[in-house]
Design a protein around this motif. Structure first.
Motif, PDB file in Angstrom:
ATOM      1  N   ALA A 227       0.866  -1.184   0.000  1.00  0.00           N
ATOM      2  CA  ALA A 227       0.000   0.000   0.000  1.00  0.00           C
ATOM      3  C   ALA A 227       0.898   1.228   0.000  1.00  0.00           C
ATOM      4  O   ALA A 227       1.571   1.519   0.992  1.00  0.00           O
ATOM      5  N   MET A 228       0.928   1.952  -1.119  1.00  0.00           N
ATOM      6  CA  MET A 228       1.858   3.072  -1.282  1.00  0.00           C
ATOM      7  C   MET A 228       1.128   4.244  -1.923  1.00  0.00           C
ATOM      8  O   MET A 228      -0.025   4.137  -2.333  1.00  0.00           O
ATOM      9  N   GLY A 229       1.817   5.385  -2.023  1.00  0.00           N
ATOM     10  CA  GLY A 229       1.251   6.532  -2.703  1.00  0.00           C
ATOM     11  C   GLY A 229       1.134   6.279  -4.195  1.00  0.00           C
ATOM     12  O   GLY A 229       1.740   5.342  -4.738  1.00  0.00           O
ATOM     13  N   PRO A 230       0.356   7.114  -4.927  1.00  0.00           N
ATOM     14  CA  PRO A 230       0.089   6.850  -6.345  1.00  0.00           C
ATOM     15  C   PRO A 230       1.333   6.866  -7.225  1.00  0.00           C
ATOM     16  O   PRO A 230       1.461   6.033  -8.125  1.00  0.00           O
ATOM     17  N   VAL A 231       2.270   7.793  -6.988  1.00  0.00           N
ATOM     18  CA  VAL A 231       3.461   7.868  -7.843  1.00  0.00           C
ATOM     19  C   VAL A 231       4.311   6.616  -7.670  1.00  0.00           C
ATOM     20  O   VAL A 231       4.736   5.981  -8.655  1.00  0.00           O
ATOM     21  N   ILE A 232       4.563   6.220  -6.429  1.00  0.00           N
ATOM     22  CA  ILE A 232       5.381   5.037  -6.176  1.00  0.00           C
ATOM     23  C   ILE A 232       4.677   3.782  -6.687  1.00  0.00           C
ATOM     24  O   ILE A 232       5.319   2.860  -7.198  1.00  0.00           O
ATOM     25  N   THR A 233       3.353   3.743  -6.572  1.00  0.00           N
ATOM     26  CA  THR A 233       2.609   2.581  -7.041  1.00  0.00           C
ATOM     27  C   THR A 233       2.695   2.450  -8.556  1.00  0.00           C
ATOM     28  O   THR A 233       2.869   1.340  -9.089  1.00  0.00           O
ATOM     29  N   VAL A 234       2.587   3.554  -9.273  1.00  0.00           N
ATOM     30  CA  VAL A 234       2.752   3.497 -10.737  1.00  0.00           C
ATOM     31  C   VAL A 234       4.189   3.121 -11.094  1.00  0.00           C
ATOM     32  O   VAL A 234       4.428   2.339 -12.020  1.00  0.00           O
ATOM     33  N   ASN A 235       5.156   3.638 -10.344  1.00  0.00           N
ATOM     34  CA  ASN A 235       6.552   3.252 -10.581  1.00  0.00           C
ATOM     35  C   ASN A 235       6.769   1.767 -10.358  1.00  0.00           C
ATOM     36  O   ASN A 235       7.626   1.149 -11.005  1.00  0.00           O
ATOM     37  N   SER A 236       6.001   1.190  -9.446  1.00  0.00           N
ATOM     38  CA  SER A 236       6.075  -0.256  -9.248  1.00  0.00           C
ATOM     39  C   SER A 236       5.448  -0.998 -10.419  1.00  0.00           C
ATOM     40  O   SER A 236       5.916  -2.071 -10.815  1.00  0.00           O
ATOM     41  N   ALA A 237       4.391  -0.426 -10.986  1.00  0.00           N
ATOM     42  CA  ALA A 237       3.723  -1.061 -12.129  1.00  0.00           C
ATOM     43  C   ALA A 237       4.615  -1.055 -13.370  1.00  0.00           C
ATOM     44  O   ALA A 237       4.603  -2.002 -14.162  1.00  0.00           O
ATOM     45  N   THR A 238       5.386   0.024 -13.578  1.00  0.00           N
ATOM     46  CA  THR A 238       6.307   0.099 -14.718  1.00  0.00           C
ATOM     47  C   THR A 238       7.653  -0.527 -14.406  1.00  0.00           C
ATOM     48  O   THR A 238       8.471  -0.709 -15.303  1.00  0.00           O
ATOM     49  N   LEU A 239       7.905  -0.824 -13.133  1.00  0.00           N
ATOM     50  CA  LEU A 239       9.184  -1.292 -12.597  1.00  0.00           C
ATOM     51  C   LEU A 239      10.272  -0.216 -12.650  1.00  0.00           C
ATOM     52  O   LEU A 239      11.458  -0.506 -12.491  1.00  0.00           O
ATOM     53  N   VAL A 240       9.876   1.034 -12.855  1.00  0.00           N
ATOM     54  CA  VAL A 240      10.834   2.131 -12.737  1.00  0.00           C
ATOM     55  C   VAL A 240      11.428   2.148 -11.332  1.00  0.00           C
ATOM     56  O   VAL A 240      12.619   2.423 -11.144  1.00  0.00           O
ATOM     57  N   ASN A 241      10.585   1.852 -10.334  1.00  0.00           N
ATOM     58  CA  ASN A 241      11.111   1.848  -8.971  1.00  0.00           C
ATOM     59  C   ASN A 241      12.268   0.863  -8.835  1.00  0.00           C
ATOM     60  O   ASN A 241      13.238   1.114  -8.105  1.00  0.00           O
ATOM     61  N   LYS A 242      12.208  -0.263  -9.543  1.00  0.00           N
ATOM     62  CA  LYS A 242      13.276  -1.253  -9.445  1.00  0.00           C
ATOM     63  C   LYS A 242      14.523  -0.750 -10.167  1.00  0.00           C
ATOM     64  O   LYS A 242      15.655  -1.003  -9.709  1.00  0.00           O
ATOM     65  N   GLY A 243      14.334  -0.039 -11.273  1.00  0.00           N
ATOM     66  CA  GLY A 243      15.490   0.565 -11.929  1.00  0.00           C
ATOM     67  C   GLY A 243      16.171   1.577 -11.039  1.00  0.00           C
ATOM     68  O   GLY A 243      17.415   1.626 -10.951  1.00  0.00           O
ATOM     69  N   LEU A 244      15.361   2.405 -10.355  1.00  0.00           N
ATOM     70  CA  LEU A 244      15.930   3.383  -9.420  1.00  0.00           C
ATOM     71  C   LEU A 244      16.676   2.674  -8.289  1.00  0.00           C
ATOM     72  O   LEU A 244      17.734   3.128  -7.839  1.00  0.00           O
ATOM     73  N   GLU A 245      16.143   1.542  -7.832  1.00  0.00           N
ATOM     74  CA  GLU A 245      16.781   0.816  -6.739  1.00  0.00           C
ATOM     75  C   GLU A 245      18.099   0.181  -7.174  1.00  0.00           C
ATOM     76  O   GLU A 245      19.021   0.030  -6.365  1.00  0.00           O
ATOM     77  N   VAL A 246      18.218  -0.204  -8.440  1.00  0.00           N
ATOM     78  CA  VAL A 246      19.489  -0.714  -8.951  1.00  0.00           C
ATOM     79  C   VAL A 246      20.545   0.385  -8.897  1.00  0.00           C
ATOM     80  O   VAL A 246      21.686   0.160  -8.471  1.00  0.00           O
TER      81      VAL A 246
END
Length: 420
Positions: A227-246
């Motif tokens: 359960a996250m905010g909308p921006v982080i949740t969309v980043n999880s859907a695109t996996l951008v968040n995982k790219g940022l974490e790399v």
């Protein structure tokens, strides 16, 4: 990848915080967001360990901010929106008793940075987006321990942050990087072969690129485990968040990109893993709950009892792992590319993505258009103009250009779709 990699240098940003007697004074930035509210829950359950001295928020939820300030009896409250001050003052007055002094109010775009430099032990930066860079730099420059949930500030200002950070000054609060730290503590750095960062896969795991063409905002916001905010949740859907974490893992632990792997783990129980040169792998696992990583960030080197739920090992469960589909989710490979480029490239990647996510949430850009537009902006940016000599001005200029270009491309996409 080599079977016998060279020993890793000691990470520049990994922990050695100084502990003290009594409750640890903490400032929480982004207190009305997901990370902030969970951190406050942790603090309220552990008043002998933590004392919050300051809170900051954007200013859109002044009622909640005032309630938090009263329950925690903070010295200072900061809001980014100056126009929110009258409503905030009124909300605070409604919480506090007659004649009871109100906390100091800071307001404006520099308010969070000013609060981050205030007298405290630890600053939890739970702000979303690259606007968290200035508070990150302010906290480091003031000598505060930085519990960093705002990964964007490290990514867009990597060399700036690393130049200021002393060993042990930054404690990552992302569940993945908190997991990597705990696993790294079990072996010597020369024994580490690679880092394995896990991804839930988001709501669209298993779909092809073509099947993602018509997904809706509601679909993207329906995360299966977090359960996250909308921006982080969309980043999880695109996996951008995982790219940022790399990129974040590379910067935190000084590990080459070709030794950082991403694997899809739908249950989100294993938050990351370390593979050692003898073939063994150490995994850090808890049920999906951010209060655990937050407790590591605020309390290290001590662990906070019952910070988050533990597993019920009497109940059967299945843990699955899948390779990443780079065709459907090209964001991770694009992030590796901009991470290797360095300089202003990560700032361009992040800023363009923030604009495209906003456009998607407004219905002005299709889901696949997010990464298509970000990729074009990154390509047009080309080779960064600066490398290790990066300045804040360089970052801001690159972000401004990337946001403007992303908006232009988004408008062109909307016009083309309207004509189709």
């Amino acid at each position: 990848m080599s079977d016998s990699p060279a020993p890793l240098a000691d990470p520049h940003l990994v922990f050695d915080p100084v502990t003290g007697d009594g409750p640890r004074d903490v400032v929480i930035l982004g207190s009305t967001g997901s990370i902030g509210t969970q951190a406050i829950d942790l603090v309220l359950r552990n008043p002998d360990r933590f004392r919050v001295t300051g809170l900051s928020a954007n200013g859109g939820r002044v009622g909640l901010l005032a309630e938090q300030a009263y329950r925690l009896r903070v010295r200072t409250v900061a809001v980014a929106r100056e126009d929110a001050v009258p409503a905030l003052r009124e909300a605070l007055s409604a919480q506090y008793g007659a004649g009871e002094p109100l906390p100091e109010i800071l307001a404006g775009p520099d308010a969070a940075a000013q609060l981050a430099a205030s007298d405290c032990h630890t600053v939890l930066n739970g702000i979303t987006g690259s606007i968290g860079l200035a508070p990150t730099l302010a906290a480091l420059e003031a000598g505060r321990t930085l519990a960093l949930a705002n990964k964007e500030s490290l990514i867009v200002g990597g060399p700036l942050v690393k130049a200021l950070a002393k060993p042990g000054q930054i404690i990552p609060v992302d569940s993945e990087h908190a997991a990597l730290f705990q696993a790294l503590a079990a072996g010597t750095r020369a024994d580490v072969r690679k880092l394995v960062v896990t991804a839930s896969g988001g709501p669209f795991r298993g779909r092809t690129k073509e099947e993602l063409t018509h997904v809706t905002v509601e679909d993207a916001l329906a995360h299966p485990t977090w359960a996250m905010g909308p921006v982080i949740t969309v980043n999880s859907a695109t996996l951008v968040n995982k790219g940022l974490e790399v990129i974040e893992a590379h910067l935190l632990y000084d590990i080459p990109f070709d030794r950082i792997e991403v694997v899809v783990h739908p249950q989100s129980y294993v938050h990351s893993m370390i593979e050692f040169i003898d073939g063994s792998t150490l995994a850090q696992a808890t049920p999906p709950d951010m209060r655990g990583p937050i407790a590591i960030g605020l309390g290290w080197p001590d662990r906070v009892p019952d910070a988050a739920p533990a597993f019920d090992w009497s109940t059967a469960s299945t843990w699955e792992f899948f390779p990443l589909d780079n065709d459907a989710f090209p964001s991770v490979e694009l992030a590796r590319h901009v991470g290797r480029l360095g300089g202003t490239a990560p700032a361009v990647f992040n800023a363009a993505n923030e604009e495209c996510v906003d456009a998607f949430l407004r219905g002005a850009l299709p889901f696949n258009g997010i990464m298509e537009t970000v990729t074009q902006v990154v390509e047009e940016h080309g080779t960064p103009r600066t490398g290790t000599a990066l300045t804040v001005a360089d970052v801001l200029e690159a972000e401004t250009w990337a946001r403007a270009r992303a908006r232009e491309l988004t408008a062109q996409t909307a016009t083309a779709e309207a004509r189709a």
